[in-house]
Design an enzyme around this catalytic site. Structure first.
Site, short mmCIF file in Angstrom:
data_model
loop_
_atom_site.label_atom_id
_atom_site.label_comp_id
_atom_site.label_asym_id
_atom_site.label_seq_id
_atom_site.Cartn_x
_atom_site.Cartn_y
_atom_site.Cartn_z
N TYR A 14 -24.53 -39.93 19.37
CA TYR A 14 -23.05 -40.66 18.22
C TYR A 14 -24.21 -40.90 16.73
CZ TYR A 14 -19.28 -41.87 16.37
OH TYR A 14 -17.90 -42.30 15.03
N ASP A 38 -9.63 -44.46 14.22
CA ASP A 38 -10.57 -45.55 13.51
C ASP A 38 -9.67 -45.85 12.38
OD1 ASP A 38 -12.23 -46.18 11.98
OD2 ASP A 38 -14.07 -44.36 11.92
N ASP A 98 -17.08 -50.08 18.46
CA ASP A 98 -16.28 -49.04 18.69
C ASP A 98 -16.01 -48.74 20.85
OD1 ASP A 98 -17.56 -48.25 16.42
OD2 ASP A 98 -17.25 -46.22 16.87
#
Lengths: 126, 126
Positions: A14, A38, A98
């Site tokens: 990612y 996000d 994250d």
């Protein structure tokens, strides 16, 4: 449940694709019915098509991404990375934390990004 | 919604009390009906009494905690810290990434800790 190795590899891919991939390639890391938030508290995007569109907005800008640290537990990962976006007139650096969950195939089922306005550093280009 | 300043202060106090406080003092940072999942994927503790008991298990050991980085967005924070626990015969270091949500008074309503067995460093004491 995905293995720790699967999750660690998915996070690495990612971050790598954030720097070098297209929105479509990044979207392909997500489960068909995944969700993306996000930053956390903002709009929740649902499904791979909407998520692909989110990342495709970055296709025309130069982005470098680097993984700083990652923690894996169960079907989940939390990680911090550095994302540097170079625009014609400025360079924007964000280091979000994250959180992701994954399905049995190692595809992302949810992503939530923790960062606020205070975490965005902007420097003027020449 | 709690302010960014409230959340930032609550995280700092949490990390500080991990090092110097009692289980009861740490439990007092939590909302009466909060939840705690440490590590993520493990047992979920519900309510301040159960959460206080969780932290009270550390009352008899020497713990030092240091905040490494924190991100605040909406009613939530994600942060990484270093926790060093000194036992008679060994020193255990963990650097988890924790995610918390907060109520309007700045009390913790949920805590989820991301770390796995691979993130525990143990050194033998003398």
């Amino acid at each position: 449940m995905p293995s720790t190795a699967q999750i660690t590899a998915a996070v690495a891919e990612y971050v790598s694709l954030l720097g070098t991939g297209t929105g479509k390639e990044i979207g392909a890391l997500y489960n068909e019915s995944a969700t993306l938030e996000d930053p956390v508290g903002g709009e929740i995007r649902i499904g791979r098509a909407d998520i692909t569109a989110f990342y495709s907005a970055l296709d025309s800008v130069t982005t470098a991404a680097e993984l700083i640290t990652v923690r894996v537990t169960g079907d989940s990962a939390a990680f911090q990375m550095r994302v540097v976006t170079t625009m014609p007139d400025q360079v924007i650096t964000i280091e979000p934390i994250d959180v992701m969950t994954f399905d049995d195939e190692g595809l992302i089922t949810s992503m939530r990004a923790y960062w606020g306005p205070a975490d965005v550093a902007t420097t003027q280009g020449q």
